[in-house]
Design an enzyme around this catalytic site. Structure first.
Site, short mmCIF file in Angstrom:
data_model
loop_
_atom_site.label_atom_id
_atom_site.label_comp_id
_atom_site.label_asym_id
_atom_site.label_seq_id
_atom_site.Cartn_x
_atom_site.Cartn_y
_atom_site.Cartn_z
N ASP A 83 17.42 -29.76 -33.06
CA ASP A 83 16.45 -28.96 -33.59
C ASP A 83 14.90 -29.74 -33.22
O ASP A 83 14.10 -28.95 -32.87
CB ASP A 83 16.74 -28.85 -35.09
CG ASP A 83 15.51 -28.09 -35.81
OD1 ASP A 83 15.34 -27.11 -35.52
OD2 ASP A 83 14.73 -28.74 -36.41
N ASP A 117 23.43 -23.30 -34.73
CA ASP A 117 23.44 -24.64 -34.92
C ASP A 117 24.07 -25.14 -33.84
O ASP A 117 23.84 -26.22 -33.26
CB ASP A 117 24.35 -24.99 -36.33
CG ASP A 117 23.81 -24.61 -37.37
OD1 ASP A 117 22.44 -24.37 -37.49
OD2 ASP A 117 24.46 -24.46 -38.51
N GLU A 132 21.68 -25.86 -30.76
CA GLU A 132 20.62 -26.86 -31.19
C GLU A 132 21.47 -28.22 -30.81
O GLU A 132 20.99 -29.18 -30.10
CB GLU A 132 20.34 -26.92 -32.64
CG GLU A 132 19.32 -25.95 -32.99
CD GLU A 132 18.90 -25.69 -34.37
OE1 GLU A 132 18.13 -25.13 -34.78
OE2 GLU A 132 19.91 -26.46 -35.40
#
Length: 226
Positions: A49, A118, A121
């Site tokens: 991220d 998710d 990332e």
């Protein structure tokens, strides 16, 4: 450690040949499949991220040297938000190689936006740890493609625009009303109505309330010429 054929194919789709295949395997391991001897991707997601954020901040500054912070912030948010990461994940069929526990797999985990975002990332972090920031940046910019160039349109939040349209005409802010919810709990579809106090309204359907609200606001703006 060697990659399976499907993971080699995935590496080809993202354009990175891993010197440390274990990093890719970990990036694609969801918490429902992880164990003491098989670490999941949560820590990589945290790192990825931040890497994604730096790549996009650099790219936006380079693409528009006169933009103010107020102009850059919504563009940045549009490029790094979970929905965008999930869209990129779908384009490279990340869901097809995601390692999930049985219950998560049966509940449609390979299609879930949060899981895909998710994992995308985490893959970014895996490339960063495997080959450094330049390699991670090259992959991100390649996969995000023209999104950086066209982000201005995406960054214009439809709900904000509709509220500004209403306020400019002395009206109350629009209301968003849930008109229906269909499908199983793991894959719901929401129907949301955007309504102004003059009676004008439009509805939209989407897998999340947020996306449905945005779509309804955009539909109403389009009809009103806003």
């Amino acid at each position: 450690m060697k990659l399976s054929a499907d993971l080699k194919a995935f590496s080809g789709r993202i354009g990175h040949d891993f010197a440390r295949p274990d990093l890719l395997i970990r990036a694609l391991t969801h918490g429902s499949f992880g164990s003491d001897t098989r670490p999941d991707n949560q820590r990589l997601e945290f790192l990825g991220d931040r890497v994604l954020g730096l790549v996009m901040a650099e790219a936006l500054l380079a693409s528009d040297k006169s933009a103010s912070e107020g102009q850059l912030a919504p563009r940045y948010n549009a490029l790094v938000r979970k929905e965008t990461c999930a869209d990129v994940a779908r384009e490279v069929d990340l869901g097809g190689v995601l390692k999930l526990g049985r219950s998560e797999m049966l509940s449609g985990g390979r299609r879930k936006q949060a899981l895909l975002g998710d994992a995308m990332e985490a893959v970014i972090a895996a490339v960063y740890l495997d080959a450094g920031f330049d390699a991670a940046r090259d992959m991100v910019l390649r996969l995000w493609g023209k999104r950086v160039e066209t982000v201005e349109a995406d960054a214009r939040d439809a709900k904000t625009s509709l509220q500004e349209w209403a306020q400019a005409r002395g009206m109350q802010p629009p209301r968003y009303i849930e008109k229906g919810r269909e499908g199983p709990d793991h894959a719901p579809v929401f129907t949301i109505e955007a309504r102004l106090d003059n009676g004008e309204a439009e509805t939209a359907r989407a897998p999340s309330k947020r996306v449905a609200e945005q779509a309804a606001a955009k539909a109403l703006l389009d009809r009103l010429g806003g």
